[in-house]
Structures are given as C-alpha cells and as structure tokens.
Design an enzyme around this catalytic site. Structure first.
Site, PDB file in Angstrom:
ATOM      1  N   ASP A 203      22.622   2.100  36.885  1.00  0.00           N
ATOM      2  CA  ASP A 203      22.052   2.733  38.066  1.00  0.00           C
ATOM      3  C   ASP A 203      22.617   2.093  39.337  1.00  0.00           C
ATOM      4  O   ASP A 203      22.696   0.866  39.425  1.00  0.00           O
ATOM      5  CB  ASP A 203      20.530   2.524  38.009  1.00  0.00           C
ATOM      6  CG  ASP A 203      19.782   3.363  39.011  1.00  0.00           C
ATOM      7  OD1 ASP A 203      19.799   4.587  38.871  1.00  0.00           O
ATOM      8  OD2 ASP A 203      19.176   2.788  39.946  1.00  0.00           O
ATOM      9  N   GLU A 245      26.762   5.025  37.553  1.00  0.00           N
ATOM     10  CA  GLU A 245      26.476   5.881  38.687  1.00  0.00           C
ATOM     11  C   GLU A 245      27.106   5.188  39.884  1.00  0.00           C
ATOM     12  O   GLU A 245      26.577   4.199  40.386  1.00  0.00           O
ATOM     13  CB  GLU A 245      24.958   6.006  38.886  1.00  0.00           C
ATOM     14  CG  GLU A 245      24.613   6.962  39.998  1.00  0.00           C
ATOM     15  CD  GLU A 245      23.236   6.729  40.580  1.00  0.00           C
ATOM     16  OE1 GLU A 245      22.666   7.681  41.109  1.00  0.00           O
ATOM     17  OE2 GLU A 245      22.726   5.601  40.547  1.00  0.00           O
TER      18      GLU A 245
END
Ligand code: NOJ
Length: 548
Positions: A203, A245
């Site tokens: 993330d 990401e």
C-alpha cells in the site's frame, strides 16, 4: 531451450477479494475466511491463479482495514490464524497462490505502538512516528482524500505534538527513517511468508520510502529501503513478490522497479488505466497506443499489473482537463458518481451501461496489455455499485452469489454493507449461480477467456510492439516471446472495421489462428484484411514453439 516465462507472477491472473464482503460462513453478516475457503472451487473454475486479500488484520475499520492495529493477527470478525492457514492449505491443493495487503506506511491511531508513542517521550515507540513540536508550514499540502482530509499533519492532544499522516488523520505515518521500524516490518513480512503467502500488495509504496521533515515539503526518497525489503523477502522465500501501489510519474518508474527488478518487481499501471478509460470513452485506440509507446522499457523480471477497477475510485488525475471531462461525461456524469475531484466511484459494468459487448471488449483490452491482469471480485459477473454508500464504499458491496436472501452472501438480516438488491444490477438479476447455468453469461465468458489467456503467456511477458493499423479505432499489438508470437486486434469503436496487419516480420510458416474472438470471422490467413465487428476483438496466434 524454450521455456515458459521464469517468474510465476508474469503469467498469473490475480483476483482481489475483500474477505468481509465475499462470503459469510457463520451468519453474523460479515464475510470471513471460512466463507472464502468454501468458495475456492468457484475461483478455481473461474481460472484465476492467485488471490490478493485486502487487509485481514485487526483494525478499528475506519478505512476498510487499511488502518491496522496488529500486523501479526487476523481481524476476529474474519476468523483466526487457524482459519488463515486452512485457507492457504486449501489454496495449495488447488494450485492457487495467496497474496495479502502490506499496509506499512501508517498504522491505525489505535495501534499499541502509536498509543505508547503519544504517551511519553520516553516511550520506545516515540520515534516510530513522525512528529513536529509546532504546526509545519506545509501542513495542508499533499492531501490524498480532498474533501475528507484537512491536512497531512494533525495535532495530538496527548503527545502535545503534531504528527504526520499521508492519509486520514487516524492513520499516523510510521517513521521508516528509524531502522527499528524497518526491522519490525521485516519481521511482519517474514511472519506472513512463513504462514504461506506468496507475496504482498504494498500500500502507498512511494510514501513509505519518503523521509519527511516538518520544515520542508521536499522529500528524500530512500529507494535502498526497497532493495533491503526485497533482499530480505526473497531470502526467506525465493519467489516472493511485491505488487506495489505506486502511482508515480514516468521518470520515477524505473527507480521503483529497481535496476534488476530488485525493489518492487510488480507495479500497478495507473497511467495506462486512465488512458484505457479515455480510449473507451472516445472510442479510439490512440490513448492506449501512446501510453504503451511512452512506457519505459522495464527490467527483465519486472512486470506491470493491469486493472480496470479496483477497490478505490478510478483516479483520472493524470488526464488533461478536457480528457477527464470526456471520461466523466461518458462514465460518471452525476456529481455523486465522482470522488475526490479526480475520480469515479463506480464499477465497470454500470459505467458501460451494462452493454455486454463493451464490457467484454474492455476486459480483452485489459488482458491484451503488457503485464499481469488483476480482477476485482464481482467483476466477472458484472456487479454494479450502491451510490448511497459513502466515498469508495459504493463499490465494496457484498458478492452476489445467487437469487437468494442477501444474494447468498449471508443468512444474517443485516450485513456489513447492504447487498445490492434492486434494479438492473441487483442480485436477483446479476448473480453467480444463474450465470454459471447460462452459456451466454459474462461469467461463462470469463471461464472461456482466462484459460486462453493463460495459454498465451506472450501477453504477460512477451515483447510488445504497437502495430500501425492506419485506423485510429483499432488497436493492434504483437507480442513475441520464446513460446511464440501472438497478435491482438481490438476495435474500440462501435462500427465495423477492417485493418491490414500484414506483413508480420519473422513469421514465415503457417497461418494465423484465431484463439479468441467476439464472434466467428472468416479465417485470418490473409492478414491484409482482418475484419472486426463494432467492439470486436481477435487474438491470433502467429507461431507456437514446439514443446513450449
Ligand atoms: C491505498 C488504498 O488502496 C486505499 O484504499 C487506502 O484508503 C489508502 N491506501 C490508505 O491506506
């Protein structure tokens, strides 16, 4: 010797699941690990190879689990560590790999580390977060959720200090500049690898490696931290992978992959995703052609991950204003369909008005692009969204399994989020059970397409060339790899087109064979006239290496 691509993730098909909305096994209204395990045969039939689980750890759940309060546990609503190991075992039995989210840019403000850190300057965790004695001059810059986040620094009453948070206020950023933090995250990663995961979806990767100082908006980027993480992971499990990401500008992409794919071997292609929606909105191949051509050559072993929809809004901030306006007008015209001044909070099927030809074209487009496809649960049956839910929750509704109470998701009267029950996309109309019985359904189409995709590893890892079709409506790509060569031709418009894809250098023997198409076409033995219906597509195999 001719071989399949070496790295498993280059020919994977990844399926993203939010456990809490997938399948409830105990009737409490919340999806859980046992529920997911009971649905593995469905995933096996679908033809995916890997599942990626959105966060599964204990959490106050103010950001759908992206606010972790214990990295070593399982959210009790979802089950236990025992249930997790059973899931891994059952996945192993079916040859399915498991990846989990690694959310280590920040913790929840309820994490014991933050609770301790804020109490006293003598806390061993004080320096695990990023503090400032006064309000930093750039405290209102770098916001990720405009309209829902006031700044990137907030005052903590207990510590009597300001703390940094890239995302929501309740997600204080960890101080990665502190070696103790990096060491602890190494333990977290090792723990889950030992539990049997094949890798992580990381993330907010760019935020993890930025060194933040309160007095300046400039950030120092520590790419070497990613090398260390990669070394550590692959030492513990040789084929472990990070899918990151990292929505970063073009000139930083290669830094993030690392010179030998030794930082973040896989990254979501956010730039291309926006061009795909522009191409679909304008019915022209040009944005996608340009995006592929502008993409830097990535190192051997690195891979893009492609996606159409994920669990967040579609981020269109990389488009020009007029381009974004066109995508909004076509796919998210109402204000309530838009989010954070930059994106659309809808699922694909609704954006495309439920038009099966356009939906299938969009997926073939995704699968034809360089990289590994990632599909979000529910896309395979064409689920819609619930715009009455706040922010991104609109696209996080429970899986629609059947025309049964709560769509077969749960036996509870109330579920974690409401199941979509009404309208064209409600569970009585859109559900997996009925689509399994219907040979013309989207689900059965996926059953057919995913195996073909996996038989064409060229798409994931071959060398991609954009062909000049002399027709802006048609995208034609050729892939070459030791296993053979394939062509993809897609008509982005809704009108018929015929294109000339000849000659194909280096292909001397045999005829091209249609391996996938939207309908039966005359044989493609004459590449000077390749026919495509409106929204039509064809994958043609040019060569296959014997024994590959
Ligand atoms: C990115 C995730 O995709 C998003 O859902 C989340 O809110 C933020 N990171 C914060 O963790």
């Amino acid at each position: 010797m001719t071989r399949m691509p070496e790295r498993w993730y280059q020919h994977a098909v990844i399926y993203c699941i939010d456990v809490e909305t997938f399948q409830d096994s105990n009737g409490d209204g919340v999806g859980d690990l046992r529920g997911l395990t009971s649905r593995l045969d469905y995933l096996y039939r679908l033809g995916i190879s890997t599942i990626w689980l959105n966060p599964i750890h204990p959490t106050p759940n103010r950001d759908d689990g992206y606010d972790v309060s214990d990295y070593y546990g399982i959210d009790p609503r979802l089950g236990s560590l025992g249930d997790f190991v059973e899931l891994i075992h059952q996945c192993d039995n079916r040859g399915i790999r498991v990846m989990i989210d690694l959310v280590v840019n920040h913790t929840s403000d309820q994490h014991p580390w933050f609770q301790s850190a804020r109490q006293s300057e003598d806390s061993p965790y004080r320096d695990w977060y990023v503090w400032s004695p006064t309000e930093p001059p750039h405290a209102d810059e770098g916001i990720v959720f405009p309209g829902y986040q006031r700044g990137t620094w907030s005052y903590d009453e207990v510590a009597e200090l300001w703390y940094h948070h890239r995302f929501y206020k309740f997600q204080p950023d960890l101080n990665w500049n502190n070696p103790e933090v990096r060491e602890e995250i190494g333990l977290v990663v090792a723990f889950w690898l030992q539990m049997g995961v094949s890798g992580f979806r990381m993330d907010g990767a760019p935020f993890v490696i930025e060194e933040v100082h309160p007095d300046t908006a400039d950030r120092i980027m520590h790419y070497e931290w990613l090398n260390d993480l990669h070394d550590h992971m692959t030492w513990r499990r040789g084929d472990a992978v990070v899918l990151a990401e990292a929505n970063v500008p073009k000139d930083q992409i290669l830094e993030f992959f690392g010179p030998r794919a030794d930082r973040l071997p896989m990254m979501f292609n956010f730039a291309e995703n926006q061009q795909v929606f522009l191409a679909l909105a304008r019915e022209t191949a040009v944005p996608v052609q340009t995006a592929i051509q502008a993409s830097p050559e990535i190192p051997s072993g690195a891979s893009w991950a492609t996606f159409l929809r994920n669990h967040d809004e579609i981020d269109l901030s990389g488009l020009r204003d007029s381009e974004r306006a066109d995508v909004f007008a076509k796919f998210g015209p109402e204000k309530e369909m838009q989010l954070y001044d930059r994106g659309i909070r809808r699922r694909l099927a609704t954006m495309l008005g439920g038009d099966q030809r356009r939906i299938r074209l969009a997926y073939v487009l995704q699968f034809s692009l360089p990289g590994t496809p990632v599909i979000r649960y529910g896309e395979e049956i064409g689920m819609g969204e619930d715009l009455s839910l706040p922010q991104r929750d609109s696209i996080r509704t429970p899986m629609q399994w059947a025309d049964a109470p709560q769509g077969g998701f749960s036996t509870a009267a109330e579920t974690v989020r409401p199941v979509i029950a009404k309208g064209e996309f409600g569970y009585p109309t859109v559900n997996a059970r009925e689509q399994e019985q219907d040979p013309d359904s989207l689900l059965r189409w996926f059953y057919n397409v995913l195996p073909v995709l996996r038989q064409c590893p060229e798409f994931g890892s071959g060398t991609c060339s954009v062909l000049d079709t002399r027709d802006d409506r048609v995208l034609a790509l050729r892939y070459d790899c030791p296993t053979g060569s394939v062509l993809a031709a897609l008509n982005l418009s809704t009108e018929k087109a015929t294109v000339n894809l000849a000659p194909q250098p280096g292909i001397t023997d045999g005829f091209p064979i249609d391996v996938l198409s939207d309908q039966e076409y005359p044989p493609a033995d004459d590449l000077t006239k390749v026919e495509l219906d409106g929204s039509g597509y064809r994958w043609l195999r040019l060569t296959r290496t014997v024994g590959a």
